[in-house]
Write a protein that holds these residues in place. Structure first.
Motif, PDB file in Angstrom:
ATOM      1  N   VAL A 109      59.583   7.730  39.928  1.00 16.94           N
ATOM      2  CA  VAL A 109      58.981   8.849  39.211  1.00 16.94           C
ATOM      3  C   VAL A 109      58.687   9.947  40.228  1.00 16.94           C
ATOM      4  CG1 VAL A 109      56.670   7.795  39.389  1.00 16.94           C
ATOM      5  CG2 VAL A 109      57.104   9.555  37.652  1.00 16.94           C
TER       6      VAL A 109
ATOM      7  N   ILE B 113      56.646  12.431  41.989  1.00 18.13           N
ATOM      8  CA  ILE B 113      55.198  12.633  42.106  1.00 18.13           C
ATOM      9  C   ILE B 113      54.867  13.981  42.735  1.00 18.13           C
ATOM     10  CG2 ILE B 113      54.522  10.194  42.094  1.00 18.13           C
ATOM     11  CD1 ILE B 113      54.302  10.431  45.194  1.00 18.13           C
TER      12      ILE B 113
ATOM     13  N   TYR C 193      63.712  18.970  39.590  1.00 15.10           N
ATOM     14  CA  TYR C 193      62.898  17.999  38.864  1.00 15.10           C
ATOM     15  C   TYR C 193      61.474  18.518  38.744  1.00 15.10           C
ATOM     16  CZ  TYR C 193      66.831  15.115  40.262  1.00 15.10           C
ATOM     17  OH  TYR C 193      68.080  14.632  40.455  1.00 15.10           O
ATOM     18  N   LYS C 194      60.708  17.979  37.783  1.00 19.26           N
ATOM     19  CA  LYS C 194      59.293  18.303  37.719  1.00 19.26           C
ATOM     20  C   LYS C 194      58.487  17.014  37.837  1.00 19.26           C
ATOM     21  CE  LYS C 194      59.057  18.549  32.643  1.00 19.26           C
ATOM     22  NZ  LYS C 194      60.372  17.929  32.372  1.00 19.26           N
ATOM     23  N   VAL C 195      57.260  17.161  38.244  1.00 18.46           N
ATOM     24  CA  VAL C 195      56.393  15.995  38.419  1.00 18.46           C
ATOM     25  C   VAL C 195      56.312  15.231  37.096  1.00 18.46           C
ATOM     26  CG1 VAL C 195      54.003  15.255  38.861  1.00 18.46           C
ATOM     27  CG2 VAL C 195      55.081  16.994  40.326  1.00 18.46           C
ATOM     28  N   GLY C 196      56.512  13.909  37.192  1.00 20.68           N
ATOM     29  CA  GLY C 196      56.485  13.080  35.988  1.00 20.68           C
ATOM     30  C   GLY C 196      57.863  12.692  35.492  1.00 20.68           C
ATOM     31  N   ASP C 197      58.899  13.395  35.975  1.00 18.61           N
ATOM     32  CA  ASP C 197      60.274  13.006  35.618  1.00 18.61           C
ATOM     33  C   ASP C 197      60.558  11.614  36.161  1.00 18.61           C
ATOM     34  OD1 ASP C 197      60.978  15.300  34.291  1.00 18.61           O
ATOM     35  OD2 ASP C 197      62.204  16.146  35.923  1.00 18.61           O
ATOM     36  N   HIS C 198      61.131  10.767  35.328  1.00 19.96           N
ATOM     37  CA  HIS C 198      61.636   9.487  35.821  1.00 19.96           C
ATOM     38  C   HIS C 198      63.113   9.656  36.158  1.00 19.96           C
ATOM     39  CE1 HIS C 198      57.856   8.038  34.190  1.00 19.96           C
ATOM     40  NE2 HIS C 198      58.046   6.919  34.891  1.00 19.96           N
TER      41      HIS C 198
ATOM     42  N   LYS D 136      65.028   9.893  30.171  1.00 15.43           N
ATOM     43  CA  LYS D 136      63.939  10.243  29.244  1.00 15.43           C
ATOM     44  C   LYS D 136      63.258   8.978  28.723  1.00 15.43           C
ATOM     45  CE  LYS D 136      64.949  14.895  28.363  1.00 15.43           C
ATOM     46  NZ  LYS D 136      64.212  15.559  29.449  1.00 15.43           N
TER      47      LYS D 136
ATOM     48  N   ASP E   9      53.820   2.220  34.770  1.00 12.00           N
ATOM     49  CA  ASP E   9      53.145   3.429  34.288  1.00 12.00           C
ATOM     50  C   ASP E   9      52.565   4.266  35.429  1.00 12.00           C
ATOM     51  OD1 ASP E   9      51.246   1.658  35.086  1.00 12.00           O
ATOM     52  OD2 ASP E   9      50.055   1.729  33.246  1.00 12.00           O
ATOM     53  N   SER E  10      52.940   3.934  36.650  1.00 16.40           N
ATOM     54  CA  SER E  10      52.339   4.610  37.800  1.00 16.40           C
ATOM     55  C   SER E  10      52.799   6.058  37.926  1.00 16.40           C
ATOM     56  CB  SER E  10      52.667   3.854  39.089  1.00 16.40           C
ATOM     57  OG  SER E  10      54.041   3.902  39.326  1.00 16.40           O
ATOM     58  N   HIS E  11      51.890   6.913  38.284  1.00 10.20           N
ATOM     59  CA  HIS E  11      52.238   8.319  38.493  1.00 10.20           C
ATOM     60  C   HIS E  11      51.696   8.790  39.839  1.00 10.20           C
ATOM     61  CE1 HIS E  11      54.012   9.332  34.575  1.00 10.20           C
ATOM     62  NE2 HIS E  11      53.309   8.295  34.185  1.00 10.20           N
TER      63      HIS E  11
END
Lengths: 377, 377
Positions: B83, B85, B93-98, B135, B375-377
């Protein structure tokens, strides 16, 4: 009654065939004046082919393989050219027609109008729709129609079209290059703009490979199923890697060749050397994955024009392409071919054994038996 | 500075890898607060894949093969999901993209905006156009995207489409059926209406093969590169011949399978067992000719969406097909999959060795390492 000499399958060989595998039988007779009806005709055989695959047919009938076993004490069968010397009024042929196809190896053949083919033969040949009439407007010797313009030529032509996926500038390796399939394959590869590496078992043969257009030719010992290792490896390292490999020799040679295949290379499967069994185990098949190689076994019978082929909707157009182009090129010298003639069915045992050993006393090239003079009617 | 634990390639194994092949390094650090520019981003790794092909990368750098050698004392690399961070303002990419793709096996990865790929890697992977954003609207565990919905799933999906030429009513043989590729292959074959014979190395695995839909499943010992001969031969004789053979095991098993291939059969080349070298030589390759078999080696990297693939004009549409259909089917249970999780990079040496031996302490199925919580971010 007329003598109708035959070449019989006399004995199942243990290992290599011997002279006793065959019997030349002069006691067989035929009535050439007999009444013919229901489309029957009599063909006088002009020439018949000897091919390495026939070794595989010299086996017990109960052993299954891709081609039917020869019947013991019956004539060998194979590709031949003959001339129709008698025909029933309702025959599809007329006297004087020259015909090509699978025939028993004897001087004369009586063919019923509705040719009966056993189940085994059907699998191999498809139900024959009769012999093919050859016009030979090119004036080739009839033997060409069982060689460069016959089964071996078709093998090269059709396998090349079907499997090689040849691209200009690629490298082809064609072993057994002086044999009837190899001769044609070298020239087809050159015509497609490939660099050709080829091998054969004598210096004389190697000279011929160069005459055919091979860019690199070397002497190996095909009959031992192994290249002279140093030579082959050096040559592949210098002139390879190989994009299209015409696999005529299995075992150790095949293993070596796999090491020198290029990425996404194609292998056309022939395996002449396997007819007497494979003694060398191949240990580097992982090369297929590492280089994403594709190999496909090929037997020309699948693509010859027969009902089976048409029914299976396999591309039978190769046959028309072949007859429309190859005989002309052979006649004009655009394609070269070399034959090795033996006279009379009585010479067939010697011819066959010499062919398998790659040491024909009549010189190299396509081996055939001249059964009757070319102009005979 | 934050600890950025790594799984290093510590020693080139002689024969089978051992625990010493790897080193778990906790002394590596990363500055997670560092300034990012030029499209750079930092990915926190969630899970990474362990796959048999990685064995082949554990070799001296000078030995060429289809995939690049691991670098000694550098992290192993392979397929992973992470992910984002942190990301520079101009990052794609943006933060939170997997994201999914090839990553070094460590907790955090700093990726420069213009990813540099060495020449060797390019050959294998193509110049990466960056990691793929996943997604996961299906809500699958992220590990699925390195398994059934990742590289092994794609291997099965793409090789099946590309090579199998499957026809309803035919027979497929899929060895290593409980592995991540085999699981998917069994279900794809069933979906195409084939009868499926499959094998695996324990009774528990065999029960799973039947759950996946295999019509005939049997216990063999894949890791010895040989079926229990009587069992396999009896089963092939009763339920074969084989039209499509997913070749995961070389050597003696392969030789046996060749005997039971059907005419015009297709072989998809995988060869898991060859990663430690091939000791058994295959002696019946003449079957390729006799049965007109076609075999093609397959590596999924050729078909993954990368610049190399697009430039070579290879059919890259498989990738879109795959992501549009397979994750949904996995989520709905239309396709089953089984995974084997190991926790933390420190467990990777044990996991890898157990996987190669086919004896995972965590049960069978796709082996992966959970590096951080899903679920780690």
């Amino acid at each position: 009654m007329t003598t109708n000499a035959q070449l019989l399958f006399n004995q199942i060989p243990k290992g290599e065939p011997t002279p006793e595998t065959f019997k030349y039988n002069t006691e067989n007779k035929i009535d050439l004046e007999q009444k013919l009806d229901n489309g029957a005709h009599i063909v006088k055989i002009i020439c018949v082919s000897l091919d390495p695959y026939m070794r595989g047919r010299m086996r017990p009938a109960e052993v299954k393989s891709y081609s039917p076993a020869f019947e013991l004490h019956k004539p060998l069968t194979g590709h031949g050219v003959g001339v129709v010397i008698r025909a029933a009024a309702d025959s599809q042929y007329k006297v004087g027609d020259h015909v090509y196809g699978m025939v028993p190896y004897q001087q004369f053949v009586l063919i019923p109008g509705q040719q009966k083919v056993d189940e085994e033969s059907k699998k191999f040949l498809g139900p024959q729709v009769g012999l093919r009439v050859i016009k030979n407007e090119e004036g080739l010797p009839w033997s060409a129609y069982i060689g460069a313009a016959g089964m071996p030529g078709k093998t090269a032509f059709m396998a090349w079209k079907e499997i090689a996926d040849a691209k200009k500038g690629e490298v082809a390796f064609i072993s057994a290059g002086s044999g009837p399939v190899g001769q044609m394959a070298i020239q087809l590869a050159k015509a497609d703009g490939l660099k050709v590496i080829s091998s054969a078992g004598s210096d004389e043969k190697v000279a011929f490979l160069k005459e055919l257009g091979a860019d690199v030719a070397f002497n190996c010992k095909l009959q031992s199923t192994s290249h002279k290792t140093d030579d082959a490896k050096k040559i592949f390292a210098e002139h390879g890697p190989i994009d299209v490999n015409w696999v005529n020799v299995g075992g150790k040679s095949f293993e070596e060749e796999l090491e020198f295949m290029n990425m996404h290379g194609r292998l056309i499967g022939g395996w002449i050397s396997a007819y007497n069994g494979e003694s060398y185990g191949v240990r580097n098949l992982f090369q297929f994955v590492a280089k994403r190689l594709m190999m496909r076994g090929f037997i020309v019978g699948d693509f010859e024009a027969s009902l089976a082929v048409l029914q299976q909707n396999i591309n039978a157009k190769y046959v028309d392409d072949f007859y429309a182009t190859i005989p002309k090129k052979l006649a004009f010298g655009d394609l070269k071919f070399k034959e090795c003639k033996y006279d009379g069915l009585e010479s067939a045992p010697k011819a066959f054994l010499e062919m398998l050993a790659g040491k024909q006393s009549g010189g190299f090239g396509k081996v055939f038996i001249q059964v009757a003079a070319d102009d005979s009617h």
